[in-house]
Design a protein around this motif. Structure first.
Motif, PDB file in Angstrom:
ATOM      1  N   TRP A 128      -3.427   4.875   8.872  1.00 50.43           N
ATOM      2  CA  TRP A 128      -3.584   3.077   8.890  1.00 50.43           C
ATOM      3  C   TRP A 128      -3.173   2.480  10.137  1.00 50.43           C
ATOM      4  O   TRP A 128      -2.611   1.415   9.371  1.00 50.43           O
ATOM      5  CB  TRP A 128      -4.575   2.584   7.668  1.00 50.43           C
ATOM      6  CG  TRP A 128      -5.159   1.378   7.747  1.00 50.43           C
ATOM      7  CD1 TRP A 128      -5.813   0.776   9.476  1.00 50.43           C
ATOM      8  CD2 TRP A 128      -5.892   1.004   6.542  1.00 50.43           C
ATOM      9  NE1 TRP A 128      -7.621   0.066   8.602  1.00 50.43           N
ATOM     10  CE2 TRP A 128      -7.368   0.552   7.131  1.00 50.43           C
ATOM     11  CE3 TRP A 128      -6.328   1.593   5.079  1.00 50.43           C
ATOM     12  CZ2 TRP A 128      -8.277  -0.349   6.524  1.00 50.43           C
ATOM     13  CZ3 TRP A 128      -6.836   1.003   4.673  1.00 50.43           C
ATOM     14  CH2 TRP A 128      -7.557   0.163   4.897  1.00 50.43           C
ATOM     15  N   TYR A 174     -11.776   3.910   8.650  1.00 54.70           N
ATOM     16  CA  TYR A 174     -11.271   2.529   7.956  1.00 54.70           C
ATOM     17  C   TYR A 174     -11.906   1.649   8.005  1.00 54.70           C
ATOM     18  O   TYR A 174     -11.727   0.388   6.959  1.00 54.70           O
ATOM     19  CB  TYR A 174      -9.964   2.711   8.819  1.00 54.70           C
ATOM     20  CG  TYR A 174      -8.745   3.629   8.584  1.00 54.70           C
ATOM     21  CD1 TYR A 174      -8.233   3.765   7.420  1.00 54.70           C
ATOM     22  CD2 TYR A 174      -8.259   4.366   9.830  1.00 54.70           C
ATOM     23  CE1 TYR A 174      -7.316   4.538   7.350  1.00 54.70           C
ATOM     24  CE2 TYR A 174      -7.548   5.393   9.846  1.00 54.70           C
ATOM     25  CZ  TYR A 174      -7.160   5.427   8.044  1.00 54.70           C
ATOM     26  OH  TYR A 174      -5.389   6.361   7.999  1.00 54.70           O
ATOM     27  N   PHE A 182       0.940  -0.926   0.265  1.00 49.58           N
ATOM     28  CA  PHE A 182       0.025  -0.344  -0.048  1.00 49.58           C
ATOM     29  C   PHE A 182       0.566   1.329   0.230  1.00 49.58           C
ATOM     30  O   PHE A 182       1.776   1.349   0.561  1.00 49.58           O
ATOM     31  CB  PHE A 182      -0.864   0.163   1.029  1.00 49.58           C
ATOM     32  CG  PHE A 182      -1.365  -0.871   1.837  1.00 49.58           C
ATOM     33  CD1 PHE A 182      -3.412  -0.618   1.397  1.00 49.58           C
ATOM     34  CD2 PHE A 182      -1.561  -2.389   1.681  1.00 49.58           C
ATOM     35  CE1 PHE A 182      -3.902  -1.330   1.227  1.00 49.58           C
ATOM     36  CE2 PHE A 182      -2.856  -3.442   1.322  1.00 49.58           C
ATOM     37  CZ  PHE A 182      -4.560  -2.421   1.108  1.00 49.58           C
ATOM     38  N   TYR A 202     -11.677  -0.974   4.406  1.00 46.63           N
ATOM     39  CA  TYR A 202     -12.009  -2.748   4.518  1.00 46.63           C
ATOM     40  C   TYR A 202     -12.874  -3.577   4.123  1.00 46.63           C
ATOM     41  O   TYR A 202     -12.123  -4.229   3.095  1.00 46.63           O
ATOM     42  CB  TYR A 202     -11.128  -3.239   6.320  1.00 46.63           C
ATOM     43  CG  TYR A 202     -11.045  -3.873   6.478  1.00 46.63           C
ATOM     44  CD1 TYR A 202      -9.826  -4.755   5.908  1.00 46.63           C
ATOM     45  CD2 TYR A 202     -12.112  -5.084   6.549  1.00 46.63           C
ATOM     46  CE1 TYR A 202      -9.069  -5.985   5.665  1.00 46.63           C
ATOM     47  CE2 TYR A 202     -12.078  -6.221   6.947  1.00 46.63           C
ATOM     48  CZ  TYR A 202     -10.408  -7.495   5.572  1.00 46.63           C
ATOM     49  OH  TYR A 202     -10.354  -8.881   6.437  1.00 46.63           O
ATOM     50  N   LEU A 239      -3.228  -1.227   9.817  1.00 44.03           N
ATOM     51  CA  LEU A 239      -3.873  -1.968   8.182  1.00 44.03           C
ATOM     52  C   LEU A 239      -2.795  -3.209   7.866  1.00 44.03           C
ATOM     53  O   LEU A 239      -3.418  -3.708   7.822  1.00 44.03           O
ATOM     54  CB  LEU A 239      -2.962  -0.709   7.207  1.00 44.03           C
ATOM     55  CG  LEU A 239      -3.049  -0.754   5.627  1.00 44.03           C
ATOM     56  CD1 LEU A 239      -3.026   0.467   4.828  1.00 44.03           C
ATOM     57  CD2 LEU A 239      -2.234  -1.724   5.370  1.00 44.03           C
ATOM     58  N   GLU A 240      -1.493  -3.558   8.001  1.00 44.07           N
ATOM     59  CA  GLU A 240      -1.026  -5.402   7.988  1.00 44.07           C
ATOM     60  C   GLU A 240      -1.458  -5.620   9.090  1.00 44.07           C
ATOM     61  O   GLU A 240      -1.737  -6.938   8.536  1.00 44.07           O
ATOM     62  CB  GLU A 240       0.773  -4.130   8.323  1.00 44.07           C
ATOM     63  CG  GLU A 240       1.566  -3.532   7.617  1.00 44.07           C
ATOM     64  CD  GLU A 240       2.643  -3.316   7.695  1.00 44.07           C
ATOM     65  OE1 GLU A 240       3.293  -3.698   8.375  1.00 44.07           O
ATOM     66  OE2 GLU A 240       3.463  -2.979   7.280  1.00 44.07           O
ATOM     67  N   LEU A 279      -3.290   6.615   4.308  1.00 45.89           N
ATOM     68  CA  LEU A 279      -2.907   4.743   4.137  1.00 45.89           C
ATOM     69  C   LEU A 279      -1.697   5.735   5.840  1.00 45.89           C
ATOM     70  O   LEU A 279      -1.687   4.361   6.925  1.00 45.89           O
ATOM     71  CB  LEU A 279      -2.312   4.973   3.166  1.00 45.89           C
ATOM     72  CG  LEU A 279      -2.935   4.363   2.106  1.00 45.89           C
ATOM     73  CD1 LEU A 279      -1.825   4.364   0.601  1.00 45.89           C
ATOM     74  CD2 LEU A 279      -3.694   3.451   1.975  1.00 45.89           C
ATOM     75  N   ARG A 280      -1.383   5.994   6.072  1.00 44.06           N
ATOM     76  CA  ARG A 280      -0.306   6.329   7.018  1.00 44.06           C
ATOM     77  C   ARG A 280      -0.732   6.227   8.555  1.00 44.06           C
ATOM     78  O   ARG A 280      -0.031   5.331   8.870  1.00 44.06           O
ATOM     79  CB  ARG A 280       0.686   7.410   7.074  1.00 44.06           C
ATOM     80  CG  ARG A 280       2.018   7.661   7.786  1.00 44.06           C
ATOM     81  CD  ARG A 280       2.352   8.882   7.865  1.00 44.06           C
ATOM     82  NE  ARG A 280       1.449   9.681   8.109  1.00 44.06           N
ATOM     83  CZ  ARG A 280       1.649  10.410   8.858  1.00 44.06           C
ATOM     84  NH1 ARG A 280       1.748   9.836  10.334  1.00 44.06           N
ATOM     85  NH2 ARG A 280       0.584  12.251   9.297  1.00 44.06           N
ATOM     86  N   ASN A 313       2.598  -1.486   4.489  1.00 41.62           N
ATOM     87  CA  ASN A 313       1.844   0.104   5.071  1.00 41.62           C
ATOM     88  C   ASN A 313       3.172   1.066   4.371  1.00 41.62           C
ATOM     89  O   ASN A 313       4.305   0.851   5.026  1.00 41.62           O
ATOM     90  CB  ASN A 313       1.142   0.978   6.141  1.00 41.62           C
ATOM     91  CG  ASN A 313       0.737   1.277   5.565  1.00 41.62           C
ATOM     92  OD1 ASN A 313       0.839   2.771   4.924  1.00 41.62           O
ATOM     93  ND2 ASN A 313      -0.162   2.222   6.934  1.00 41.62           N
ATOM     94  N   ARG A 314       2.919   1.469   2.900  1.00 46.79           N
ATOM     95  CA  ARG A 314       4.045   2.697   2.743  1.00 46.79           C
ATOM     96  C   ARG A 314       3.727   3.687   2.331  1.00 46.79           C
ATOM     97  O   ARG A 314       3.924   4.772   1.505  1.00 46.79           O
ATOM     98  CB  ARG A 314       4.699   1.926   1.820  1.00 46.79           C
ATOM     99  CG  ARG A 314       5.648   0.534   1.598  1.00 46.79           C
ATOM    100  CD  ARG A 314       7.145   0.974   2.660  1.00 46.79           C
ATOM    101  NE  ARG A 314       7.635  -0.223   3.303  1.00 46.79           N
ATOM    102  CZ  ARG A 314       7.930  -0.679   4.191  1.00 46.79           C
ATOM    103  NH1 ARG A 314       6.589  -0.853   5.024  1.00 46.79           N
ATOM    104  NH2 ARG A 314       8.580  -1.473   4.630  1.00 46.79           N
ATOM    105  N   GLY A 315       2.417   3.961   3.441  1.00 48.68           N
ATOM    106  CA  GLY A 315       2.418   5.419   3.515  1.00 48.68           C
ATOM    107  C   GLY A 315       3.008   6.278   4.430  1.00 48.68           C
ATOM    108  O   GLY A 315       3.268   6.116   4.780  1.00 48.68           O
TER     109      GLY A 315
END
Length: 270
Positions: free
Chosen positions: A80, A227, A71, A231, A83-84, A77-78, A94-96
């Motif tokens: 979230w 979120y 992501f 999802y 997320l992972e 995203l950051r 997660n790469r936000g």
């Protein structure tokens, strides 16, 4: 009148020449002033995401991951946090980072995404682009450039674009958000290795305005309810992308079972 001695005359002459060399003749206002000429150098702008990208690089070095789902995008995203964990079955990363734009994602693609050789890349960006004054066409062009760069290096990788969300804090951008989403949706629908996830429409209320209950106090970033909605909308797309391999495994298992059944029947006949 006394005549000046030679040494005195020489000293006076040297002082006069020195003054003219420094200031130029007084009767010539356009005379060039001698000395070094300074030319402006290039303006160096520090990368605002350097620290975040370096932190990701360190994490990647400590825990390498390849072939999963990455992501990448902005602070939606950051922030979230789980997320992972939510997408752990897909080996999600997660790469936000910060308030990044699509151009920032392109700039850091080589460090954030490509080293992981992901089978699927989920992109959320464009929100900040519009807030900074970029047009819907520019947002589309940047997404197109990002996806093309991904597919140039990873032609089999699926790219999923999560539509730009409507937020109360940026309600004045709703028309431009719609235009951007439409351009990207139409583009994605004509690509085999691309998907579009519509989070925009479910995040609007009956009055056509962003649903405030999905946002934090800043009216810009999502809360846990927001979120949870994301999802529910994103996970089916990831599942669909996994189906070919899942079906293949199921077919192999069924074939093996059929083969086993035949052997059992043959043994029974003997």
């Amino acid at each position: 009148m006394k005549l000046l001695r030679a040494p005195a005359m020489l000293a006076v002459l040297m002082m006069s020449l020195s003054a003219q060399a420094t200031t130029g003749p007084r009767d010539d206002p356009d005379a060039a002033i001698t000395g070094p000429v300074l030319t402006p150098g290039p303006v160096v702008t520090a990368d605002p995401w350097a620290e975040a990208v370096a932190a990701f690089a360190n994490a990647d070095a400590a825990h390498p991951s390849r072939g999963g789902v990455v992501f990448v995008g902005s602070s939606s995203l950051r922030l979230w946090d789980d997320l992972e964990r939510r997408f752990k079955d897909y080996s999600a990363l997660n790469r936000g980072f910060g308030g990044s734009t699509l151009a920032d994602c392109i700039r850091h693609l080589d460090r954030l995404v490509l080293p992981h050789d992901p089978r699927l890349v989920v992109v959320y960006a464009g929100d900040n682009d519009l807030a900074e004054g970029r047009s819907p066409q520019q947002v589309f062009d940047d997404f197109k450039a990002l996806s093309e760069r991904i597919h140039k290096r990873l032609p089999k990788t699926q790219v999923v674009f999560v539509s730009i969300k409507p937020s109360p804090a940026r309600a004045d951008l709703l028309d431009r958000v719609r235009q951007s989403n439409t351009l990207i949706r139409d583009y994605a629908e004509n690509r085999r290795n691309m998907q579009y996830v519509d989070v925009f429409t479910p995040m609007l209320g009956d009055d056509g305005q962003p649903r405030g209950e999905l946002f934090r106090g800043d009216a810009l970033h999502l809360n846990s309810d927001g979120y949870a909605l994301w999802y529910s909308l994103i996970s089916p797309v990831l599942l669909i992308e996994e189906k070919p391999s899942m079906l293949k495994d199921a077919d192999s298992s069924e074939t093996a079972n059929r083969g086993s059944g035949k052997s059992d029947r043959a043994s029974a006949k003997r």
